[in-house]
Design a protein around this motif. Structure first.
Motif, short mmCIF file in Angstrom:
data_model
loop_
_atom_site.label_atom_id
_atom_site.label_comp_id
_atom_site.label_asym_id
_atom_site.label_seq_id
_atom_site.Cartn_x
_atom_site.Cartn_y
_atom_site.Cartn_z
N ARG A 112 0.83 -1.21 0.00
CA ARG A 112 0.00 0.00 0.00
C ARG A 112 0.86 1.25 0.00
NH1 ARG A 112 -5.37 -0.35 2.21
NH2 ARG A 112 -4.91 1.43 3.56
N ARG A 113 1.95 1.21 0.78
CA ARG A 113 2.83 2.38 0.87
C ARG A 113 3.46 2.71 -0.47
NH1 ARG A 113 6.44 1.14 5.39
NH2 ARG A 113 4.66 1.83 6.64
N HIS A 114 3.70 1.67 -1.28
CA HIS A 114 4.37 1.88 -2.56
C HIS A 114 3.38 1.90 -3.73
CE1 HIS A 114 7.78 0.69 -0.02
NE2 HIS A 114 8.52 1.34 -0.89
N GLY A 115 2.09 1.95 -3.44
CA GLY A 115 1.10 2.05 -4.50
C GLY A 115 0.95 0.81 -5.35
N ILE A 116 1.21 -0.36 -4.75
CA ILE A 116 1.19 -1.63 -5.49
C ILE A 116 -0.11 -2.37 -5.17
CG2 ILE A 116 2.34 -3.87 -5.74
CD1 ILE A 116 4.95 -2.36 -4.97
N ALA A 117 -0.67 -3.04 -6.16
CA ALA A 117 -1.90 -3.81 -5.97
C ALA A 117 -1.67 -4.92 -4.94
CB ALA A 117 -2.34 -4.42 -7.30
N THR A 118 -2.62 -5.07 -4.03
CA THR A 118 -2.50 -6.08 -2.97
C THR A 118 -3.66 -7.07 -3.06
OG1 THR A 118 -3.65 -4.60 -1.43
CG2 THR A 118 -1.23 -4.61 -1.37
N LEU A 375 -4.54 -9.50 -13.73
CA LEU A 375 -4.51 -8.59 -14.88
C LEU A 375 -5.69 -7.61 -14.82
CD1 LEU A 375 -3.52 -11.08 -17.72
CD2 LEU A 375 -2.05 -9.42 -16.55
N GLU A 376 -6.86 -8.12 -14.45
CA GLU A 376 -8.03 -7.26 -14.33
C GLU A 376 -7.82 -6.21 -13.24
OE1 GLU A 376 -11.23 -9.93 -13.64
OE2 GLU A 376 -11.06 -10.88 -15.62
N LEU A 377 -7.23 -6.62 -12.12
CA LEU A 377 -6.98 -5.69 -11.03
C LEU A 377 -6.03 -4.58 -11.46
CD1 LEU A 377 -7.10 -4.77 -8.08
CD2 LEU A 377 -5.39 -6.53 -7.54
N GLY A 383 -3.02 0.13 -14.92
CA GLY A 383 -1.81 -0.46 -15.53
C GLY A 383 -0.93 -1.15 -14.53
N GLY A 384 -0.29 -0.41 -13.65
CA GLY A 384 0.54 -0.99 -12.60
C GLY A 384 1.83 -1.60 -13.09
N VAL A 385 2.23 -1.32 -14.35
CA VAL A 385 3.47 -1.89 -14.89
C VAL A 385 4.61 -0.90 -14.74
CG1 VAL A 385 4.54 -2.87 -16.93
CG2 VAL A 385 2.14 -3.25 -16.52
#
Length: 385
Positions: A112-118, A375-377, A383-385
């Motif tokens: 969460r701190r790094h803005g990554i999907a969990t 992928l949907e998340l 994007g998240g890439v």
């Protein structure tokens, strides 16, 4: 987006140092992701030697033996600097946690701190454990803590609809998807049944083998299992208990089922042979989120008598593939097992129906659901890439 865009950091409290259904499911998932071109890095406590080799890259997280007499498990106390540095270098776009313990909490916070999907997946009903160790009063507190944990992630995976409904009832509002479980149909098949193997354990061909399969720990319902066996014996129902597995409660259980045949841990095709050599599988556990062992028994054409609880109610068609019984109703369990022990046609019909239903549970298709959900998340998050 496609599978090759995925970089998944998977956190497990036990990826491969003991063998259970949860970590075997995680290893199969990792294998599927890697086969599709995703990058995966696993973070978990380890021991030497482990129960089985890990699938994929495994980073050892420092841990201590679990307290309260369960030293076979390890408890990570957080994310030390070296692990955080490794995570940063790996640069995941999905953080997947499989247990709501300290490591899982810290991993979610990092993501969460790094803005990554969990993402979190449920594998065990931890909130039920205290009732087996005489501290049931803490169960409501655990439910509140678990609810908070699952509400902190972007996506929750439960193995069946019954678990999804349960945690919704707790107050979990995060999106919930179903990650079911599969079965190895080459391994778990009625063709592996072996009367010769049973004879080697002292089980006569005309004895109905009532099987237990799993780790011998109190939370598997061993107390109810033993009580039901005493009831069957009192009724004069001809049977023999076949115990497949081992664990810290083995001596406790053996004292209560002195006539049982203990086969110990079985692996690979030997496990398939052992399961197929049962006549009835008895699973009184209420701690299952799915019940891999139930599905394995069904695939081997063994009728199942189980607690009417999460997991089992998603798999068993009551009166068709087996029987569902109120969780601690000793008499009702004994009625169900006696029915299958004394009625060969009913036992064979239920086994055949279970075998047919289990055919629909295939790992490749089931694990693809998780990959697609990742992928949907990421697409929803931009994007998240």
């Amino acid at each position: 987006m496609q599978a090759t865009d995925l970089r998944v950091a998977l956190f497990s409290g036990n990826y491969n140092y003991t063998r259970d259904g949860a970590n075997q499911a995680l290893n199969l998932l990792v294998g599927h992701l890697l086969d599709r071109g995703a990058a995966v890095r696993v973070y978990s406590p380890t021991i030497d030697p482990p129960a089985f080799p890990p699938t994929g890259d495994l980073v050892s997280v420092p841990a201590i033996p679990m307290p309260a007499g369960r030293a076979e498990y390890r408890l990570a106390r957080g994310l030390p600097a070296a692990i955080r540095a490794d995570l940063s270098a790996f640069a995941p776009n999905v953080v997947h946690v499989s247990a709501p313990e300290i490591l899982g909490h810290r991993a979610v916070t990092w993501g969460r701190r790094h803005g990554i999907a969990t993402v979190a997946s449920l594998h065990t009903r931890f909130e039920t454990y205290p009732r087996y160790y005489h501290i049931g009063f803490v169960e409501p507190l655990l439910v509140r803590l678990l609810t908070r944990f699952y509400n902190r992630v972007d996506q929750v995976f439960t193995p069946g609809q019954s678990m999804a409904e349960l945690i919704r009832g707790w107050g979990v509002t995060s999106p919930i998807g179903i990650w079911s479980r599969g079965v190895d149909h080459d391994r778990f098949t009625p063709a592996r049944r072996s009367l010769e193997w049973r004879r080697g354990l002292g089980i006569a061909d005309d004895e109905v083998a009532v099987g237990f399969l799993g780790r011998l720990v109190l939370e598997k319902g061993l107390d109810i299992f033993a009580d039901v066996l005493r009831e069957l014996k009192a009724r004069g129902v001809r049977h023999r208990v076949l115990v497949i597995g081992d664990g810290p409660a083995r001596e406790w259980f053996a004292e209560r089922v002195p006539d049982a045949a203990f086969a110990g841990f079985q692996r690979g095709d030997d496990l398939g042979r052992a399961v197929a050599s049962m006549d009835v599988f008895f699973n009184p556990s209420v701690t299952e989120t799915f019940g891999n062992v139930t599905l394995e028994a069904m695939a081997a054409a063994v009728p199942v008598v189980a607690a009417r609880a999460t997991g089992a109610i998603d798999l068993i068609d009551d009166g068709v593939t087996g029987r569902l019984v109120p969780a601690r109703d000793v008499s009702a369990y004994a009625d169900a097992i006696a029915h299958y022990a004394q009625e060969d046609s009913a036992r064979h019909a239920a086994g055949a129906a279970g075998h047919a239903k289990a055919a629909g549970y295939v790992w490749e298709r089931i694990n693809q659901v998780v990959l697609d959900s990742y992928l949907e998340l990421l697409t929803r998050r931009g994007g998240g890439v």
